[in-house]
Enzyme design. Structure first.
Site, mmCIF file in Angstrom:
data_model
loop_
_atom_site.group_PDB
_atom_site.id
_atom_site.type_symbol
_atom_site.label_atom_id
_atom_site.label_comp_id
_atom_site.label_asym_id
_atom_site.label_seq_id
_atom_site.Cartn_x
_atom_site.Cartn_y
_atom_site.Cartn_z
ATOM 1 N N ASN A 85 0.791 -1.225 0.000
ATOM 2 C CA ASN A 85 0.000 0.000 0.000
ATOM 3 C C ASN A 85 0.826 1.279 0.000
ATOM 4 O O ASN A 85 0.314 2.341 -0.347
ATOM 5 C CB ASN A 85 -0.919 -0.017 1.234
ATOM 6 C CG ASN A 85 -1.578 1.316 1.485
ATOM 7 O OD1 ASN A 85 -2.564 1.681 0.832
ATOM 8 N ND2 ASN A 85 -1.052 2.083 2.433
ATOM 9 N N SER A 137 -4.561 3.127 -8.146
ATOM 10 C CA SER A 137 -5.369 4.344 -8.167
ATOM 11 C C SER A 137 -6.115 4.437 -9.493
ATOM 12 O O SER A 137 -5.684 3.850 -10.496
ATOM 13 C CB SER A 137 -4.476 5.574 -7.992
ATOM 14 O OG SER A 137 -5.228 6.777 -8.145
ATOM 15 N N TYR A 151 2.944 10.484 -11.014
ATOM 16 C CA TYR A 151 2.140 9.625 -10.130
ATOM 17 C C TYR A 151 1.293 8.669 -10.957
ATOM 18 O O TYR A 151 1.246 7.467 -10.682
ATOM 19 C CB TYR A 151 1.252 10.501 -9.243
ATOM 20 C CG TYR A 151 0.260 9.724 -8.397
ATOM 21 C CD1 TYR A 151 0.679 9.053 -7.252
ATOM 22 C CD2 TYR A 151 -1.092 9.684 -8.730
ATOM 23 C CE1 TYR A 151 -0.222 8.349 -6.467
ATOM 24 C CE2 TYR A 151 -1.998 8.985 -7.955
ATOM 25 C CZ TYR A 151 -1.566 8.316 -6.826
ATOM 26 O OH TYR A 151 -2.462 7.616 -6.058
#
Length: 251
Positions: A85, A137, A151
């Site tokens: 995570n 994500s 990201y």
């Protein structure tokens, strides 16, 4: 169904935010959870609060990842669940982004995931059982946002890794899946400011932001014995954020 009683689980980046929500839900489901985090003070405090164990870990160190997994297996006899995570999401436009910015993002978000999964697969394959759940994500694989190209690249890379890795262990009782959070109300999201939070809330059909435990519940399902026939897959947990064709579709 979906009981994780006596399952041994490592949650990296579990000191706060989504990781804390994942750890909390795993504990509620009966798992014995080990939070592994670079933030020793917050990690120890969270572990005490949740009634689980803590180990200091810099996930960018391959040696430390291997050591923590080895310690857990020695202390508990096995490792059933890995929740990879740990992640960061500092903003930088392409024009201002440095090589250091790029490398740090890929190191923390992608390379560290590889280190932890590689270490965890060894005992999982030996025991012919394991559940790996990666926190990716919606940003990167599905959506984008200015300032987060590095990201998004890291999160899309995680999913590419997951699919091929899942094939390598598919016959050994080990599954590898991912959750894809939308906007979840964590310390990191709050740091983006009230205007950002309001904007994101308006973009979600529920007009609310997620909570860390919302991600944890999806993780618990993928980490369960009952999810044995699911591997190389993703669950989007975003309140329907990616659904509207246009802003006019939001009621």
């Amino acid at each position: 169904m979906f009981s994780l009683t006596e399952q041994i689980a490592i949650v990296t980046g579990g000191a706060k935010g989504i990781g804390q929500g994942i750890a909390a839900t795993l504990v509620k489901a009966g798992a014995k959870v080990i939070i592994a985090d670079i933030d020793q003070e917050q990690g120890a405090a969270t572990a005490e609060q949740l009634g689980c164990a803590f180990k200091a870990l810099d996930v960018t160190s391959q040696a430390q990842c291997q050591q923590v997994v080895a310690e857990v297996v020695k202390e508990y006899g096995r490792l059933d669940i890995l929740c990879s995570n740990t992640g960061i999401f500092p903003q930088a436009t392409i024009a201002e982004m440095t090589e250091e910015n790029w490398d740090q993002m890929q190191s923390v978000n992608v390379k560290s995931m590889f280190f932890m999964v590689q270490a965890a697969l060894q005992p999982m394959r030996a025991q012919n059982y394991g559940r790996v759940v990666i926190t990716s994500s919606i940003t990167g694989a599905i959506t984008g946002y200015p300032g987060w190209s590095h990201y998004g690249a890291s999160k899309a890379a995680q999913l590419g890794f997951m699919r091929s890795a899942a094939l390598e262990v598919a016959r050994e009782g080990v599954t590898i899946n991912a959750v894809m959070p939308g906007n979840v109300l964590t310390e990191g999201l709050k740091a983006q400011g009230e205007e950002y939070l309001a904007q994101m809330s308006r973009s979600v059909p529920t007009h609310t932001l997620g909570e860390p435990e919302d991600i944890g519940h999806a993780v618990c399902f993928l980490a369960s014995k009952e999810a044995k026939f699911i591997t190389g897959q993703t669950i989007i947990v975003d309140g329907g954020q990616i659904l509207p064709e246009s802003p006019e579709a939001l009621l």
